[in-house]
Design a protein around this motif. Sequence first.
Motif, PDB file in Angstrom:
ATOM      1  N   ILE A  95      46.087  42.818  41.920  1.00 53.16           N
ATOM      2  CA  ILE A  95      45.205  43.554  42.376  1.00 53.16           C
ATOM      3  C   ILE A  95      44.866  42.700  43.849  1.00 53.16           C
TER       4      ILE A  95
ATOM      5  N   SER B  34      38.242  40.461  37.626  1.00 48.38           N
ATOM      6  CA  SER B  34      39.859  39.674  37.067  1.00 48.38           C
ATOM      7  C   SER B  34      39.495  38.243  37.346  1.00 48.38           C
TER       8      SER B  34
ATOM      9  N   SER C  78      41.052  48.474  36.680  1.00 50.63           N
ATOM     10  CA  SER C  78      40.082  48.103  37.905  1.00 50.63           C
ATOM     11  C   SER C  78      39.294  48.194  38.435  1.00 50.63           C
TER      12      SER C  78
END
Lengths: 349, 528
Positions: free
Chosen positions: B503, B460, B326
Amino acid sequence: MGLREYVIRRVIYMFLLVVAVVCFNFFLFRLPTLILGVSPVDLMISEELRRNLTRDALEQLYLRFGLVPEPDIFDWIYMFWRYIVNMFTGNFGISFVTQKPVIDEIMERLPNTLLLMGTSSIVAIIIGIWTGVRVAAEPGSRKDVGAVTLALFIYSLPIFWLGMMLLMIFAFYLPALTNGLISFPLFGTINYDNFALVTNNPLGGLIAAADILHHLFLPMITLGVGGYGGYFLYMRNNLIDVMTEDYILTARAKGLDENQVLYKHGLKNAMLPMVTIIAMTFGFIINGATLTETVFTWYGLGRYIFDSLIILDYPVVQAIFMIIAITAILANFIADLLYGVLDPRIKYG
Amino acid sequence: MSQYESDKKTGGWKDSNLYVSLSGFWHEYRKHKIGILGLAILGLYIGMAIGAPFLATHDPSPTAKVAPHFLAPQWMAFFDPQGVITNEYYPDPFLYEEPNFVTQGPNKDEFSYSHFVAEEAGERNYVNLTWTHNAEPMYWRTPYDIEGNLPDSLDFVYFTRNFTWPFNNIPSDVNMTLEYGVTLTGDFATQEAGGIMFRVYMWLIDSSGNWRRVYQSSAPYTPTLQDRRIDLNYFDVNEAFGGMVQDENGVQEDPDDTLTVAVGLAPTRYFRNYLNTHPEDFYTGSVTVQVTEVSLIAYGEYFGILGTTDKGADAWSQLVYGSRISLYIGILATALSTIVGVIVGLVAGYFGGRTDEILMRLVDFLLVIPGLPLMMVLAAFLGPSVENIIVVIAILGWTGTSRIVRSQVMAEKNKAYVESARAIGASDTYIILRHVLPNVTPILFANITLGVVGAILSESGLAFLGLTDPSQPSWGRMLADAQGTGGFYNGAWWVVVFPGLMITLLSLAFTFVGHTLDQVLNPRLRER
């Protein structure tokens, strides 16, 4: 330059933009054919069948999809020409998968997507504007800081995850905890088990509508929350900006009470940029929400784009791209015109 | 009110030298609580990304099965103290410590043992069990143990380690591993039947002293180390663990909750009589068993820090490694789109005219293309590698930046200092780099930070749709797996909650920092 000239210029520009999008789509969806030499027909028929087909039959098959077997440069030009003609005459071809016209497939899903996106956008816009105005009256207050933090939190939230969480809580754990008293459907747009009930009942239409609303609730809340943060922040910041303008000072000096200043003088001016944002929202409305529709297995266009893409059903994807682009361009145009109508200060040119 | 007034008074530090402006900036930044909070969370994530190899407890690959699927996190056993936690229970699987050695029988002098601890990298710890035989009779168990739990000979060697079984329950399954190699010399190596004259055994011994054989080797043998994976059957598990479960009166069959693992080497009955010969009378030679690993994994309803995924992989390790993907994609994609956006914005704004027209029409064009669908199409066509995902995200990310930069440049370029620079003959490049760009950068910082949020969320989303590399652990893919396999229909809420939380927190940290930067650096925007 007057309004008429401006509109004509914008219309010409819009048309060019549509042409650009159409050309872009042609090359985008033929990238695999251009680079790898793979055509969608290869995926449909086996190698054996291909060898047994006559040249004529094969060409007919390719032609159905607007393609040519083993294209050379002239075939490409021909394909491009056919594609352009088809797109501008509204002939989007047939789906590779279902063999039905693409436009029928799209129309089948369009109402669902419009329902979902429309309701959720309206909810988000109304609540966003309302809370935005409430908070902008007292910037820096505890209420304001809390609301801004909440909006930033929503901004950072993966919306599909919010959907999964809501689905888990309201459709899985709550029904179990309350013995089915509070329960939301786990998937789908409508419950097909009720089909007999709906068709054999004079009130069948109502039952079906209630069932769809029942299914609609969770995805609508998900998308509504997802959109809310943006509208709220935009409204709040606009209004705070407007409240520092001179005419607000004048209004206050006239002795108007704070509510009148806020709603009559402030809100009216702060709403102007919101018009653009709202128009753009509705421009992208048929875009659907692929991720949320996937989570809730909603029978809409967003999921349809993705599903078609995965099985290389290009006519569908390119048609949806085209429609989305045209709506977005139109919405943009309408937003500009509206802005001019609502705000007399705007001069065209 | 104070927060907003303070911004207006701080024009000064922006014009001074780097140190003053940095400390002035920090002085202003730290007044914003959420900015500090964002930096703190960000620090934790970066620490997690860097320290991932140390934090992860298992293989982070989403397909590396370590236990049954959808096991609950270990800490949930707090509500269910007797629930068996899936874990390695052998106290020392790689044999760092010297185990208990036992040689037994009247001929126990024939057996010897040793323990070796690795000193250099590349070496492994091992235990050697050696049987050296000089043609003479052995002592035999008469009659032989019919169930085969004990070796045929009374003379043999073994080593033991014991552990305490902490639960009042039988594990759902037990897997054991024994890694060893066998070196033969003399008649054991040269005779055709040399390989069936002995066996390597593994036993589980409960505290009542009942031996349960769970493994016996068979010929042929090689000196190369080989894994033997042993899936204990129901009877083995019941026999070994069942005695430690209390009945309703709180009484258990075995005196205590200790279980002993023994690994041994013993002659077989063929050594006494093989095709009417007596090998014990004429064999001379030795057998050396080198054991490098003994392990015992008991499975239950609970596993690890965050349980297991649909494929039985460790969720915690994936979660930890997911921070790398990420951060990597979020930062690189934003860097790429910022570079493109700044260049386009500078060029368009500075040169104006036809260049501006063409570039801005390109921006208009990209703005009417539906974002996520285009990313999906490109990701599907280009393939799922990390670099491609970065490019796909960056392709759409630069338009906003270029518009902001362009409008700033257009505001700056007609100011007097740019005019005068041009008058003394400065080139366009010089003016752009030395005068225009530095005035545009503060605007950019907030934009960049918020761009990272967009990139992380896009990544994501793409991962959730299955368009990223399936072998890379990523939060979006964990959510996709949870959704695709009905994570919470199986009651496994932890596979849904934690990846999404990761996230959210990461993008929240960037949002907070970006919002604060915006407040500190661009008060002009609000004053307009």
